[in-house]
Design a protein around this motif. Structure first.
Motif, PDB file in Angstrom:
ATOM      1  N   THR A 320      -5.845   4.379   2.024  1.00  0.00           N
ATOM      2  CA  THR A 320      -4.577   3.765   1.645  1.00  0.00           C
ATOM      3  C   THR A 320      -3.649   4.792   1.002  1.00  0.00           C
ATOM      4  O   THR A 320      -4.048   5.504   0.088  1.00  0.00           O
ATOM      5  N   LYS A 321      -2.415   4.831   1.502  1.00  0.00           N
ATOM      6  CA  LYS A 321      -1.430   5.724   0.891  1.00  0.00           C
ATOM      7  C   LYS A 321      -0.861   5.071  -0.372  1.00  0.00           C
ATOM      8  O   LYS A 321      -0.321   3.964  -0.317  1.00  0.00           O
ATOM      9  N   GLN A 393       1.650   2.558   1.091  1.00  0.00           N
ATOM     10  CA  GLN A 393       1.380   1.135   1.275  1.00  0.00           C
ATOM     11  C   GLN A 393       1.295   0.430  -0.076  1.00  0.00           C
ATOM     12  O   GLN A 393       1.399  -0.781  -0.174  1.00  0.00           O
ATOM     13  N   ASP A 415       9.663  -5.623   2.354  1.00  0.00           N
ATOM     14  CA  ASP A 415       8.800  -4.449   2.567  1.00  0.00           C
ATOM     15  C   ASP A 415       7.348  -4.860   2.325  1.00  0.00           C
ATOM     16  O   ASP A 415       7.061  -5.568   1.361  1.00  0.00           O
ATOM     17  N   ASN A 416       6.447  -4.377   3.198  1.00  0.00           N
ATOM     18  CA  ASN A 416       5.037  -4.671   2.979  1.00  0.00           C
ATOM     19  C   ASN A 416       4.399  -3.596   2.116  1.00  0.00           C
ATOM     20  O   ASN A 416       3.517  -2.867   2.544  1.00  0.00           O
ATOM     21  N   VAL A 417       4.890  -3.471   0.908  1.00  0.00           N
ATOM     22  CA  VAL A 417       4.330  -2.503  -0.031  1.00  0.00           C
ATOM     23  C   VAL A 417       3.826  -3.284  -1.242  1.00  0.00           C
ATOM     24  O   VAL A 417       4.588  -4.025  -1.861  1.00  0.00           O
TER      25      VAL A 417
END
Lengths: 430, 462
Positions: A320-321, A393, A415-417
């Motif tokens: 995962t970033k 992410q 945003d999917n963050v």
């Protein structure tokens, strides 16, 4: 009225020695997030100090105008951190807010919140517990990844267009009632101060902290009856409520011995470590000493894990970033910025990436977000842009107030963050 | 008081948010970075387009309102402090765009409110270089830089702002558009009005667009720090470096007092007993050439009596060498409440005489003075540490400043290397020039600004 203004001016004289250090070089314009949006001199530290000086020298009659400018500030401390002559800008602004507020009076709604609710933690908790049960009636889920909510109706009072984090179904104090344990192999014993936002909105952050402390066999003292650290009251110039909150917390934590008083909230840490002693000048010597002794024990939990517990050395993982946002009150106030990054890198499933301007304020600023939402949102939108551009992410940080602001911004942009506390990511490894 | 109808006219023209007439807003534009009394303007205006700017100037002229144009307000000589009667401040930060960066023809077109450091960074992104780097570059505007002919650390090798101005388009006092200079290396069309605008401190026109020259950047650089136990040796070293046909891009000096203030502040281990430190950086188009120059500089330093010379091996070490210089002003500024930063400049061979005179003046008037500055171009910053609230001490500061200027002039120097004249130094102007020079300048101003409304009182008084 003129006599009153004269009184106000006299009260402001106590700030003269600190204000005169400002050489009006204007370097604060480079870093002030509010000025970057409005480009008005009255919104930057130099301008505010000039206004306060002129009020103090009775050259300005419009005290309310100056008060409005004073409130146009996130108290992020970027100016102070960048000031060539080391002006203690936050000290000046907080004291000035107290003085000007004493003269102008507190707005009615703040009176209800600070004097009626915040200083009475039992009542405050009951009201919010009730609210958590009924919030679904008025709000709906906005983002599954972020876990945010928004209003079911357009132009709802207070909420407006915000995508806010809902109150937790069960606050931390219900999930983890009071603790008082002895240290094991870890050797240290700490007190834990979750703070309002972690208790009521992000109990999982508190649970992650407790999991880590237990893992390292650290003794924990987490008493019931803790109340707000005091910053919302102080930032609004309500020194009386601030003092009450400091005293209540002091009495509760003085009951036991421990090595450090930990918080996972950058704002609580900076308030307790720096502002409690700073604002205690009007107290008796023994009270000042008590406050100073407690403040000296206050430490950010990331710093504790890395500098004291000395958790295993960083590795660069993959998966995962994750990027990191520096809360102003951790980097600029407490000079803590390496430890949270080191802690993130201990997770082998994390690929750490830096975002641009990681230490740029998110724009929350506590009640600034309530009073100047448009501006707060513009500043937050820039932060959101940097988060998204990093390709992460997950954005991690060390302050639940920043978490709320970043969640709002990311959720509004779909945003999917995910937004997490560093301790949540660290605790995953244990 | 301004008439309501005029206020409304400005509001219609600029939008309500860009017309600031409240007491608190006006007080926030009553000062700049000079240690001078503030003057509260009657109105603050922020045009956001060229047309709005021209119309604003015309309206002020028709209503006989004196105009002071303000960028970031970092002026050190009072040039952006408004005029006493009915003063209007015109802000340029609503016009802060970089309009063009031309990589083929090596020029850029900017609006006056563009911030120096942001512009330089944007230029660097295209692989080009805009060298002028005034100390306030993080916030200062290019319009202000041109109006003050701002300098910086790179002056010796790369020149100052005036060396990069190719053209200035501006509004005259009546609000008519004047074009001067252009985008070509060679341009002899008409009077060289663009250069007349450089350093005019807002007294001759209101800038609308500026055309700036760009150059290719150096590809390599090396930094060195040399310590001296005698200021004369440091000065001889500076002369010898240049005599050897090496022109460093920076050649900065810190005197003993400044070294000690920096050491008090940073505890970085600077030599407290050193008479001076020189920070020298050489750069160029090829690493081998730069290495050669750097080695020669080290040799010259040693030959002329440097006690110790350090050369940075990499970027991190270079950054560390720079720390002392970077902390000079912060350290001095923290020592006392008020910091009076001067910029008297002398021919570089006169630096030892100038520093000795400054120190003697400090003793004579019982004042704390630290001196640092650009040794390569003789531009020193004697910095007087004081408390302006102490009337008696501040009077001694004023006497000391008078004397510093006298010495600088007697050594063949100038009142101001890069901070401008403004109102702070206008009373000494005649000493450096002649009475006729001032009369000539005033006639020039009268001819282009008959109502005396463009930043009146600055540079030439009157």
């Amino acid at each position: 009225m003129t006599e009153d203004l004269h009184q106000l001016a006299k009260m402001l004289h106590e700030l003269d020695d600190q204000m005169v250090a400002c050489m009006k070089c204007g370097m604060c314009q480079a870093v002030c997030p509010v000025f970057a949006e409005t480009m008005k001199e009255g919104d930057v530290a130099r301008g505010k100090i000039a206004l306060l000086e002129n009020l103090s020298h009775e050259m300005i009659a419009d005290a309310e105008g100056v008060q409005n400018k004073l409130n146009m500030c996130l108290l992020c401390g970027s100016c102070a951190a960048n000031c060539p002559s080391g002006v203690k800008v936050l000290d000046i602004f907080l004291k000035a807010r107290v003085i000007v507020n004493t003269y102008m009076g507190l707005p009615a709604v703040k009176k209800v919140i600070f004097k009626g609710l915040l200083t009475k933690p039992a009542l405050f908790n009951t009201v919010l517990d009730l609210a958590s049960k009924f919030q679904g009636v008025f709000t709906k889920t906005a983002s599954e990844v972020i876990g945010s909510s928004c209003s079911r109706i357009v132009n709802a009072p207070i909420i407006g267009e915000r995508h806010f984090m809902p109150l937790a179904k069960k606050p931390l104090r219900k999930l983890e009632p009071s603790l008082n344990t002895r240290p094991g192999k870890g050797g240290y014993r700490v007190a834990f101060f979750p703070g309002c936002v972690i208790d009521k909105i992000y109990p999982q952050v508190g649970q992650a902290v407790l999991k880590a402390l237990r893992h390292h066999e650290i003794g924990i003292y987490m008493p019931t009856g803790q109340c707000c650290c005091g910053i919302p009251a102080l930032a609004s110039g309500d020194k009386e409520s601030f003092d009450k909150l400091v005293l209540r917390n002091l009495e509760i934590f003085e009951k036991e011995n421990f090595d450090y008083l930990l918080t996972a909230c950058a704002t609580c840490t900076a308030t307790m470590h720096e502002l409690w002693p700073l604002m205690s000048g009007d107290k008796t010597q023994s009270m000042q000493d008590r406050i100073a002794a407690m403040a000296a024990k206050v430490m950010d939990v990331n710093q504790f894990m890395v500098d004291v517990v000395k958790v295993s050395m960083p590795v660069q993982g993959s998966g995962t970033k994750v990027t990191y946002h520096d809360p102003c009150h951790l980097k600029k106030s407490m000079k803590v910025f390496e430890q949270p990054r080191a802690l993130l890198k201990t997770n082998p499933n994390v690929e750490f990436v830096e975002m641009a301007d990681a230490d740029r304020c998110c724009g929350c600023g506590g009640s600034f977000n309530l009073q100047h939402y448009d501006l707060s949102k513009e500043i937050g939108t820039q932060k959101r842009g940097n988060i998204v551009a990093s390709g992460a992410q997950v954005v991690a940080t060390g302050c639940p107030a920043c978490m709320m602001q970043m969640s709002d911004m990311l959720s509004q942009h779909k945003d999917n963050v995910a937004v997490k506390h560093v301790m949540e990511i660290y605790a995953e490894t244990l | 008081m301004l008439s309501t109808s005029l206020l409304n006219e400005f509001k219609t023209l600029l939008g309500k948010d860009n017309v600031m007439d409240s007491e608190s807003d006006r007080h926030a534009y009553s000062y700049d970075a000079a240690v001078l009394d503030s003057v509260v303007p009657e109105l603050v205006l922020r045009p956001t387009t060229s047309e709005q700017l021209g119309r604003t100037v015309a309206l002020c002229n028709e209503n006989k309102l004196p105009m002071t144009v303000r960028g970031a307000g970092t002026n050190l000589s009072g040039g952006t402090i408004p005029t006493k009667e009915h003063g209007v401040v015109i802000l340029t930060n609503g016009m802060n765009k970089i309009l063009e960066i031309n990589e083929e023809d090596l020029y850029a077109v900017v609006q006056p409110g563009a911030v120096t450091a942001k512009f330089a960074a944007e230029v660097a992104k295209r692989g080009l270089f805009y060298p002028p780097d005034p100390g306030s570059q993080a916030v200062s505007t290019l319009g202000g830089n041109v109006a003050e002919n701002a300098g910086g650390l790179r002056g010796l090798k790369y020149g100052v702002t005036k060396d990069y101005v190719m053209g200035v388009n501006f509004w005259n006092a009546e609000g008519e558009y004047i074009k001067s200079g252009g985008k070509t290396v060679k341009c002899v069309t008409g009077l060289n009005i663009a250069q007349l605008m450089v350093g005019s401190e807002g007294t001759l026109g209101v800038f609308d667009e500026i055309i700036l020259k760009l150059v290719p950047p150096p590809v390599a650089s090396k930094a060195m720090l040399a310590e001296f136990d005698d200021i004369n040796k440091a000065s001889e070293t500076v002369a010898a470096i240049i005599a050897n046909k090496i022109v460093p891009c920076t050649l900065e000096l810190l005197d003993n007092a400044t070294i000690n203030y920096v050491e008090d502040f940073t505890k970085a281990g600077l030599p407290r007993d050193a008479a001076a430190i020189l920070l020298i950086e050489v750069d160029g188009g090829h690493i081998a050439l730069v290495d050669d120059d750097a080695e020669k500089v080290v040799e010259i330093c040693k030959k002329h009596g440097a006690k110790r010379v350090q050369m940075a091996k990499d970027a991190a070490e270079k950054n560390k060498l720079w720390e002392a210089r970077r902390n000079a002003l912060p350290a001095l500024a923290r020592a006392r409440p008020t910091t009076v930063l001067e910029d008297a400049t002398v021919p570089r061979s006169q630096i030892p005489a100038m520093i000795k005179a400054i120190n003697d003046i400090g003793v004579k008037y019982k004042l704390q003075i630290g001196t640092f500055g650009h040794a390569g171009d003789g531009n020193l910053h004697p910095t007087i540490l004081t408390d302006k609230r102490d009337k008696e001490e501040f009077h001694r500061v004023e006497l000391a400043v008078d004397e510093i200027f006298d010495v600088a002039l007697s050594l063949g120097g100038t009142l101001s290397g890069e901070h401008g004249i403004g109102t702070a130094k206008s009373k000494w102007l005649e000493k450096e020039t002649t009475k006729a020079t001032i009369i000539y300048s005033r006639r020039l101003k009268k001819a282009v600004d008959p109502n005396y409304l463009l930043n009146p009182g600055k540079i030439i008084g009157g």
